[in-house]
Scaffold this motif. Structure first.
Motif, PDB file in Angstrom:
ATOM      1  N   PHE A 199       0.804  -1.218   0.000  1.00  0.00           N
ATOM      2  CA  PHE A 199       0.000   0.000   0.000  1.00  0.00           C
ATOM      3  C   PHE A 199       0.844   1.278   0.000  1.00  0.00           C
ATOM      4  O   PHE A 199       0.297   2.373  -0.115  1.00  0.00           O
ATOM      5  CB  PHE A 199      -0.930   0.020   1.214  1.00  0.00           C
ATOM      6  CG  PHE A 199      -1.834  -1.180   1.297  1.00  0.00           C
ATOM      7  CD1 PHE A 199      -2.692  -1.491   0.256  1.00  0.00           C
ATOM      8  CD2 PHE A 199      -1.806  -2.001   2.404  1.00  0.00           C
ATOM      9  CE1 PHE A 199      -3.517  -2.601   0.323  1.00  0.00           C
ATOM     10  CE2 PHE A 199      -2.629  -3.113   2.483  1.00  0.00           C
ATOM     11  CZ  PHE A 199      -3.489  -3.415   1.443  1.00  0.00           C
ATOM     12  N   GLN A 200       2.151   1.141   0.134  1.00  0.00           N
ATOM     13  CA  GLN A 200       3.016   2.308   0.237  1.00  0.00           C
ATOM     14  C   GLN A 200       3.903   2.443  -1.001  1.00  0.00           C
ATOM     15  O   GLN A 200       4.399   1.446  -1.534  1.00  0.00           O
ATOM     16  CB  GLN A 200       3.913   2.215   1.478  1.00  0.00           C
ATOM     17  CG  GLN A 200       3.163   2.155   2.793  1.00  0.00           C
ATOM     18  CD  GLN A 200       2.537   3.482   3.170  1.00  0.00           C
ATOM     19  OE1 GLN A 200       2.848   4.520   2.591  1.00  0.00           O
ATOM     20  NE2 GLN A 200       1.660   3.463   4.166  1.00  0.00           N
ATOM     21  N   ALA A 201       4.124   3.681  -1.429  1.00  0.00           N
ATOM     22  CA  ALA A 201       5.058   3.947  -2.519  1.00  0.00           C
ATOM     23  C   ALA A 201       6.498   4.002  -2.037  1.00  0.00           C
ATOM     24  O   ALA A 201       7.416   4.044  -2.839  1.00  0.00           O
ATOM     25  CB  ALA A 201       4.700   5.271  -3.207  1.00  0.00           C
ATOM     26  N   SER A 202       6.698   3.997  -0.732  1.00  0.00           N
ATOM     27  CA  SER A 202       8.040   4.112  -0.166  1.00  0.00           C
ATOM     28  C   SER A 202       8.798   2.796  -0.302  1.00  0.00           C
ATOM     29  O   SER A 202       8.222   1.738  -0.586  1.00  0.00           O
ATOM     30  CB  SER A 202       7.965   4.532   1.300  1.00  0.00           C
ATOM     31  OG  SER A 202       7.176   3.611   2.029  1.00  0.00           O
ATOM     32  N   PHE A 203      10.100   2.853  -0.071  1.00  0.00           N
ATOM     33  CA  PHE A 203      10.964   1.685  -0.179  1.00  0.00           C
ATOM     34  C   PHE A 203      12.251   1.957   0.586  1.00  0.00           C
ATOM     35  O   PHE A 203      12.500   3.066   1.061  1.00  0.00           O
ATOM     36  CB  PHE A 203      11.268   1.365  -1.648  1.00  0.00           C
ATOM     37  CG  PHE A 203      11.735   2.551  -2.446  1.00  0.00           C
ATOM     38  CD1 PHE A 203      13.064   2.954  -2.439  1.00  0.00           C
ATOM     39  CD2 PHE A 203      10.832   3.276  -3.207  1.00  0.00           C
ATOM     40  CE1 PHE A 203      13.485   4.060  -3.161  1.00  0.00           C
ATOM     41  CE2 PHE A 203      11.242   4.379  -3.940  1.00  0.00           C
ATOM     42  CZ  PHE A 203      12.578   4.773  -3.916  1.00  0.00           C
ATOM     43  N   SER A 204      13.074   0.926   0.702  1.00  0.00           N
ATOM     44  CA  SER A 204      14.361   1.032   1.377  1.00  0.00           C
ATOM     45  C   SER A 204      15.463   0.614   0.406  1.00  0.00           C
ATOM     46  O   SER A 204      15.275  -0.300  -0.398  1.00  0.00           O
ATOM     47  CB  SER A 204      14.385   0.141   2.623  1.00  0.00           C
ATOM     48  OG  SER A 204      15.682   0.079   3.185  1.00  0.00           O
ATOM     49  N   VAL A 205      16.603   1.286   0.493  1.00  0.00           N
ATOM     50  CA  VAL A 205      17.761   0.953  -0.329  1.00  0.00           C
ATOM     51  C   VAL A 205      18.948   0.722   0.602  1.00  0.00           C
ATOM     52  O   VAL A 205      19.337   1.617   1.355  1.00  0.00           O
ATOM     53  CB  VAL A 205      18.093   2.077  -1.333  1.00  0.00           C
ATOM     54  CG1 VAL A 205      19.289   1.694  -2.197  1.00  0.00           C
ATOM     55  CG2 VAL A 205      16.884   2.384  -2.208  1.00  0.00           C
ATOM     56  N   HIS A 213       1.238  11.406  -2.684  1.00  0.00           N
ATOM     57  CA  HIS A 213      -0.088  11.521  -2.080  1.00  0.00           C
ATOM     58  C   HIS A 213      -0.071  10.659  -0.828  1.00  0.00           C
ATOM     59  O   HIS A 213      -0.078   9.421  -0.903  1.00  0.00           O
ATOM     60  CB  HIS A 213      -1.163  11.012  -3.040  1.00  0.00           C
ATOM     61  CG  HIS A 213      -1.374  11.873  -4.238  1.00  0.00           C
ATOM     62  ND1 HIS A 213      -1.830  13.170  -4.149  1.00  0.00           N
ATOM     63  CD2 HIS A 213      -1.206  11.626  -5.563  1.00  0.00           C
ATOM     64  CE1 HIS A 213      -1.943  13.679  -5.364  1.00  0.00           C
ATOM     65  NE2 HIS A 213      -1.562  12.773  -6.237  1.00  0.00           N
ATOM     66  N   ALA A 214      -0.020  11.280   0.335  1.00  0.00           N
ATOM     67  CA  ALA A 214       0.022  10.546   1.590  1.00  0.00           C
ATOM     68  C   ALA A 214      -0.620  11.388   2.675  1.00  0.00           C
ATOM     69  O   ALA A 214      -0.501  12.613   2.668  1.00  0.00           O
ATOM     70  CB  ALA A 214       1.463  10.203   1.969  1.00  0.00           C
ATOM     71  N   ILE A 215      -1.286  10.724   3.589  1.00  0.00           N
ATOM     72  CA  ILE A 215      -1.893  11.407   4.721  1.00  0.00           C
ATOM     73  C   ILE A 215      -0.870  11.431   5.843  1.00  0.00           C
ATOM     74  O   ILE A 215      -0.478  10.391   6.366  1.00  0.00           O
ATOM     75  CB  ILE A 215      -3.181  10.705   5.164  1.00  0.00           C
ATOM     76  CG1 ILE A 215      -4.146  10.620   3.974  1.00  0.00           C
ATOM     77  CG2 ILE A 215      -3.812  11.443   6.320  1.00  0.00           C
ATOM     78  CD1 ILE A 215      -4.437  11.941   3.304  1.00  0.00           C
ATOM     79  N   GLY A 274      -1.679   4.349   3.252  1.00  0.00           N
ATOM     80  CA  GLY A 274      -1.059   4.108   1.964  1.00  0.00           C
ATOM     81  C   GLY A 274      -0.574   5.391   1.313  1.00  0.00           C
ATOM     82  O   GLY A 274      -0.838   6.497   1.786  1.00  0.00           O
ATOM     83  N   SER A 275       0.143   5.239   0.206  1.00  0.00           N
ATOM     84  CA  SER A 275       0.674   6.397  -0.510  1.00  0.00           C
ATOM     85  C   SER A 275       0.877   6.044  -1.967  1.00  0.00           C
ATOM     86  O   SER A 275       1.029   4.875  -2.329  1.00  0.00           O
ATOM     87  CB  SER A 275       2.003   6.867   0.115  1.00  0.00           C
ATOM     88  OG  SER A 275       2.973   5.837   0.066  1.00  0.00           O
ATOM     89  N   ILE A 276       0.887   7.069  -2.807  1.00  0.00           N
ATOM     90  CA  ILE A 276       1.122   6.925  -4.237  1.00  0.00           C
ATOM     91  C   ILE A 276       1.785   8.201  -4.725  1.00  0.00           C
ATOM     92  O   ILE A 276       1.536   9.287  -4.198  1.00  0.00           O
ATOM     93  CB  ILE A 276      -0.197   6.654  -4.995  1.00  0.00           C
ATOM     94  CG1 ILE A 276       0.064   6.309  -6.459  1.00  0.00           C
ATOM     95  CG2 ILE A 276      -1.143   7.841  -4.889  1.00  0.00           C
ATOM     96  CD1 ILE A 276      -1.182   5.828  -7.186  1.00  0.00           C
TER      97      ILE A 276
END
Length: 751
Positions: A161-167, A189-191, A198-200
């Protein structure tokens, strides 16, 4: 999975011997100048069509004098429509096709396209995605270029549900997101104030020409952040003709409009509008679902050539997201929320024989507000940022170049957080409130000198940054080198990075750290990589890295068990962070990549890493919140014909710790509060998505149908959520299931 291509050359024009001329030509890749076989070329007025041969050539003959409309279509490339005039001689054409959503241009700029493309000198881990690859990886249901980045080698994610990630074990807040040279932390787009909605991303993939991910030691020209860099380039609009792209996906619909500016076509314009209908769709399909997310955004880019050497560009991104919860707790449950962001950037660029100079002014505005069941404001805030940036590139003699630039930023930010207690059936009163505001200014300058020969390269640079609210500036050197031994290229280097803390995160701390006395988070990165090409299309890359970090923020007010009394220490009313972590991250990545315009393309990658921290204040030692030991990412795409491709995307990860003080297991959920942090891990994450693309070409337009199945194996993956702690120290509600098997479809219209 290799499939043989049908290479057909045909002409449907009857050979009647009537007088006329020939229209012949070659269709090539606009970037590499390589011929494109099996492309459909058509003359719309007499309704004739042909397919290019293995050398990309086609011919219509004889053709009577007159005006014709010629179209070119092949999957993965832009749809071309040109007007031709046949007079008294044959027409010989070269038609360059840009991949994905690029624009048609008459000229061809040739550049190499190896299996694994090198980035800046000595940078061992840089992965590039053109607009075609972005479109294939973004997902039909989400239309999110951030989801494309999630599939790249070395990238970890465990939340659908999230656009985030880890590197490489770094948090997403340590990743720098740059769009057209302007860093922006609000391109999602995130609250704000909750992690469960979630985010996009706020960017329509159809307007992007290129995206790249750079990890480890790297030049630091764009800004100050601790980890990797993601760059998005917005393409220019078409200078050839007015065009429309209309798309409908599983969650939104969008339109992209573009065309030339002025009669002389010295400029172009591009406008994209996207609107979500996810909230309406969810309510229709699942009326029992009590939470919905709605968003809309728009992007624009204007380009104008002042002179043959000077150009003006204007880029704008605006977005609005809303969240609504039907069933929520009276006092502190989130019922409605809204966040809005705006980015505007004006760029002047001069390209001379002895220098390239760029000046950029950007403004970034963002605000948010969260409300509870009876209208109480749980949180609100705003941010206003103004940035000037100037850069110069000067070529010197014998392969030497000199680059440099400066940046000045002003920021005004305020935020208020509140918690309430219920005083009646429909009344609440404030229990705790935290308000913070800050107005820091940041100045930075950088320079880099580079040398490149046929087989070697060397670059050294320095960035110096000072922030008005920080007790310490940042001096960030880097040294990068590469050398080719026959077919093998070795790259490596050292680089230092820094990130100034968000003043809102340290407004209240458990240690004697005030916002005016904070020091930046810092990291030293060491990288070495080896690239071995096997052919023009296939190559192997192996990277090893080591990173040491200092003064990293950690949540300091979490629920936990007192090791002496065995009783619960209750978390603070609001998130509290302290810069007390020192740690290391080390690992290796291996990537097998193939780039082919006609056959199988993609990559297979495996990464091993370990990220571990020690709290310099408490003496605690634990794995990082985004420590994923094993990551396996695969993407494969097979072109079946000029009108159809199939692809698959597989992501497997050993997964992250359940961040916090827990013991027990998450499956089945049997968690208890503990004295040790990050001991419990989420189960392995695995998700396979498959997709098919099919084009239908008409006389003056093209339709592309996308069909996708997400999580085709229907694996039950889990993510971390906000839960609660019972009186007996049981931890409940801290994990939640992710996406089941989800089919989706979308269509794209091009005119």
């Amino acid at each position: 999975m290799m499939a043989a291509l049908l290479l057909v050359f045909s002409s449907l024009l009857p050979q009647t011997g009537a007088p006329g001329q020939a229209i012949r030509g070659v269709v090539v890749n606009a970037k590499t100048n390589q011929p494109i076989a099996d492309a459909q070329v058509a003359l719309t007025e007499p309704s004739l069509s042909a397919r290019t041969d293995p050398k990309g050539r086609f011919e219509f003959a004889p053709v009577p004098p007159g005006e014709y409309t010629l179209t070119v279509s092949t999957i993965g490339y832009i749809f071309v429509k040109r007007t031709l005039t046949v007079a008294t001689s044959d027409l010989d054409l070269t038609i360059p096709l840009a991949e994905g959503t690029g624009t048609y241009q008459e000229t061809v700029t040739v550049s190499a396209d190896p299996a694994i493309r090198p980035g800046a000198i000595g940078v061992s881990a840089q992965y590039d995605l053109g607009s075609g690859a972005l479109a294939d990886l973004r997902g039909v249901a989400t239309d999110d270029p951030m989801r494309a980045i999630q599939a790249l080698p070395g990238v970890s994610t465990g939340d659908d549900f999230q656009a985030s990630f880890s590197v490489r074990g770094s948090a997403f807040r340590h990743v720098g997101i740059v769009i057209d040279g302007t860093p922006n932390a609000f391109l999602l787009h995130a609250i704000r104030g909750t992690t469960e909605t979630g985010s996009i991303s706020m960017i329509n993939t159809d307007i992007l020409s290129h995206a790249s991910l750079t990890s480890g030691a790297q030049p630091r020209q764009d800004g100050d952040w601790l980890g990797a860099t993601v760059q998005f380039d917005v393409r220019e609009g078409s200078r050839d003709r007015f065009g429309i792209r209309a798309a409908v996906s599983g969650t939104s619909s969008s339109g992209v409009f573009e065309g030339p500016l002025g009669r002389t076509r010295r400029g172009s314009w591009l406008v994209s509008i996207r609107r979500s209908y996810l909230d309406w769709l969810v309510r229709k399909i699942e009326p029992e679902v009590d939470s919905t997310v709605d968003f809309s955004d728009a992007q624009a880019k204007l380009v104008w050539d002042l002179t043959p050497r000077q150009q003006l560009q204007f880029t704008a991104v605006v977005g609005d997201a809303a969240y609504e919860e039907a069933d929520t707790a009276l006092a502190n449950g989130l019922q409605t929320a809204r966040s809005r962001s705006l980015l505007g950037s004006m760029t002047w660029r001069y390209v001379g024989e002895r220098a390239i100079i760029t000046q950029r002014v950007s403004a970034i505005v963002a605000d948010f507000a969260n409300h509870g069941e009876v209208g109480q404001t749980l949180a609100d805030g705003e941010s206003r940022q103004l940035v000037w940036r100037g850069d110069a590139f000067v070529p010197l003699a014998r392969g030497w170049t000199l680059e440099g630039g400066a940046r000045f930023e002003t920021l005004r930010q305020n935020e208020t957080l509140r918690t309430f207690t219920a005083t009646g059936p429909n009344t609440v009163m404030i229990r705790f409130e935290r308000t913070g505001s800050t107005s820091p200014s940041t100045a930075a300058g950088w320079s880099q000198v580079s040398w490149r020969s046929e087989n070697s390269g060397l670059s050294a640079g320095l960035r110096v940054t000072d922030r008005s609210t920080s007790a310490k500036g940042a001096v960030l050197p880097w040294v990068l080198a590469e050398h080719t031994f026959g077919p093998v290229t070795v790259r490596g280097g050292f680089g230092r990075s820094a990130q100034y803390q968000d003043p809102m995160l340290v407004a209240v701390a458990l240690v004697a750290v005030q916002p005016s006395d904070t020091v930046p988070e810092t990291a030293n990165s060491y990288d070495v990589g080896i690239t071995q090409p096997f052919s023009k299309t296939t190559g192997l890359q192996v990277n090893a890295f080591y990173r040491e970090e200092h003064d990293v923020l950690r949540p300091a007010g979490e629920n936990r068990v007192d090791p002496i009394t065995g009783k619960r220490i209750v978390e603070t009313p609001f998130p509290v962070y302290a810069p007390t972590l020192d740690g290391t991250s080390r690992g290796a990545e291996i990537v097998l990549m193939r780039r082919s315009p006609a056959g199988l393309s993609g990559w297979v990658s495996y990464s091993w890493s370990r990220t571990h921290y020690r709290d310099t204040l408490t003496g605690e030692s634990f794995d990082g919140d985004f420590d994923q030991r094993h990551t396996f990412n695969v993407f494969a795409q097979q072109r079946l014909s000029y009108r159809m491709t199939v692809s698959g995307k597989l992501r497997v990860g050993s997964n992250f710790p359940l961040a916090g003080y827990f013991e027990g297991t998450t499956v089945p959920e049997a968690l208890r509060l503990s004295v040790v942090r990050n001991e419990v891990r989420l189960p392995m994450y695995a998700r396979l998505d498959v997709r098919a693309n099919r084009t239908f070409t008409f006389q003056r337009s093209r339709l592309t149908l996308f069909v996708e199945v997400m999580n085709v194996l229907a694996r039950s993956n889990l993510r971390q959520t906000d839960g609660s702690i019972r009186l007996n120290l049981e931890a409940v509600g801290h994990v939640d299931r992710l996406l089941p098997r989800v089919p989706s479809a979308g269509v794209l219209f091009e005119f």
